[in-house]
Write an enzyme that holds these catalytic residues in place. Structure first.
Site, PDB file in Angstrom:
ATOM      1  CB  SER A 155      -0.931   0.008   1.218  1.00 46.04           C
ATOM      2  OG  SER A 155      -1.673  -1.181   1.266  1.00 46.04           O
TER       3      SER A 155
HETATM    4  N1  SAM Z   1      -0.507  -4.953   3.978  1.00 45.25           N
HETATM    5  C1  SAM Z   1       0.210  -5.272   2.773  1.00 45.25           C
HETATM    6  C2  SAM Z   1       1.587  -4.713   2.759  1.00 45.25           C
HETATM    7  O1  SAM Z   1       1.959  -3.989   3.709  1.00 45.25           O
HETATM    8  O2  SAM Z   1       2.329  -5.011   1.812  1.00 45.25           O
HETATM    9  C3  SAM Z   1      -0.559  -4.892   1.531  1.00 45.25           C
HETATM   10  C4  SAM Z   1      -1.720  -5.751   1.338  1.00 45.25           C
HETATM   11  S1  SAM Z   1      -2.357  -5.886  -0.290  1.00 45.25           S
HETATM   12  C5  SAM Z   1      -3.036  -4.315  -0.561  1.00 45.25           C
HETATM   13  C6  SAM Z   1      -3.756  -6.938   0.103  1.00 45.25           C
HETATM   14  C7  SAM Z   1      -3.359  -8.355   0.438  1.00 45.25           C
HETATM   15  O3  SAM Z   1      -4.515  -9.026   0.951  1.00 45.25           O
HETATM   16  C8  SAM Z   1      -2.893  -9.173  -0.745  1.00 45.25           C
HETATM   17  O4  SAM Z   1      -1.605  -9.675  -0.525  1.00 45.25           O
HETATM   18  C9  SAM Z   1      -3.913 -10.308  -0.848  1.00 45.25           C
HETATM   19  O5  SAM Z   1      -3.365 -11.536  -1.272  1.00 45.25           O
HETATM   20  C10 SAM Z   1      -4.427 -10.377   0.589  1.00 45.25           C
HETATM   21  N2  SAM Z   1      -5.743 -11.012   0.778  1.00 45.25           N
HETATM   22  C11 SAM Z   1      -6.861 -10.892   0.015  1.00 45.25           C
HETATM   23  N3  SAM Z   1      -7.860 -11.632   0.558  1.00 45.25           N
HETATM   24  C12 SAM Z   1      -7.360 -12.208   1.689  1.00 45.25           C
HETATM   25  C13 SAM Z   1      -7.902 -13.079   2.671  1.00 45.25           C
HETATM   26  N4  SAM Z   1      -9.159 -13.523   2.614  1.00 45.25           N
HETATM   27  N5  SAM Z   1      -7.100 -13.481   3.688  1.00 45.25           N
HETATM   28  C14 SAM Z   1      -5.804 -13.045   3.753  1.00 45.25           C
HETATM   29  N6  SAM Z   1      -5.247 -12.228   2.849  1.00 45.25           N
HETATM   30  C15 SAM Z   1      -6.008 -11.802   1.831  1.00 45.25           C
END
Ligand code: SAM
Length: 231
Positions: free
Chosen positions: A68
């Site tokens: 992000s």
């Molecule tokens: N917080 C992260 C960082 O600091 O790099 C960025 C997160 S990215 C915007 C969103 C993440 O949520 C992705 O890696 C995606 O694979 C994960 N995601 C989506 N659905 C999910 C779920 N049900 N459980 C866990 N992770 C999930």
């Protein structure tokens, strides 16, 4: 010598990021600003994007996912109003950057990532950088982590169609949940605060996150369908 010069360079870039992207936009919590100054964001981005590590933007981290924008990480963290004794849950580890920022401010962090490869890489990275109070788990985090509940704070870093009830159930008294809620493309960053059996709700800012998948998220097939139509 080269190493210490590079470190000094990245420190300057972080300082500029804090001033121009965070303080200038109203992030004021000194503990959050300190954590954003301390966490080496360049360690969390793929090599190809190293020069953009401190730019005012999300960046690709592989598998169609993103780390992000620094401002969004800082804003979500500030909104959670973390205390040093807090137990925190993050849904969507991605690169592990937000987890590192949370780990700077709280006692312990559990972070769940749906995609196994991203989870493994984030776990290794956080260990290498010494974040011993952060635990990365692979799996669907949309239903939270009942066995470690209650949490003082929950941070969801993917866009959800609604606020998942299991996450509300896993909040401690006075606990805070921040979550982007809306469509698969655009959301509103929402804060939920537990007060007994009730929740106070506040919308913070419009935002754009990749979709939350899993039991309480968006159906993956719908995304494939959208891609097929676009092709
Ligand atoms: N917080 C992260 C960082 O600091 O790099 C960025 C997160 S990215 C915007 C969103 C993440 O949520 C992705 O890696 C995606 O694979 C994960 N995601 C989506 N659905 C999910 C779920 N049900 N459980 C866990 N992770 C999930």
């Amino acid at each position: 010598m080269v190493r210490s010069l590079t470190d000094a360079c990245f420190r300057l870039l972080r300082e500029s990021m804090v001033r121009r992207q965070l303080e200038a936009r109203g992030v004021r919590d000194p503990r959050v600003l300190e954590a954003m100054r301390a966490v080496p964001r360049h360690e969390f981005v793929p090599g190809a994007y190293l020069l953009f590590a401190y730019a005012d933007t999300p960046l690709p981290i592989g598998e169609g996912q993103t780390i992000s924008q620094p401002y969004m990480v800082a804003l979500m963290t500030q909104t959670l109003n973390l205390q040093p004794t807090d137990r925190v849950l993050e849904i969507g580890t991605g690169s592990g950057y937000q987890a590192a920022v949370l780990a700077h401010l709280a006692a312990s962090v559990w972070s769940i990532e749906l995609r196994e490869r991203l989870a493994r890489r984030a776990r290794e990275r956080l260990q290498r950088l010494g974040y011993t109070n952060a635990t990365v788990l692979a799996g669907d985090g949309s239903r939270g982590l009942d066995e470690q509940a209650p949490f003082d704070a929950i941070c969801v870093t993917a866009g959800a169609p609604r606020v998942p009830q299991p996450l509300l159930d896993q909040l401690a008294e006075g606990g805070r949940l921040v979550i982007p809620v809306g469509s698969e493309c655009t959301q509103e960053l929402r804060l939920m605060v537990r007060e007994g059996s009730h929740f106070k709700e506040r919308d913070i800012v419009p935002c754009m996150f990749v979709p939350l998948r899993g039991a309480e998220g968006w159906d993956e097939e719908e995304e494939e369908h959208i891609v097929r139509i676009a092709e």
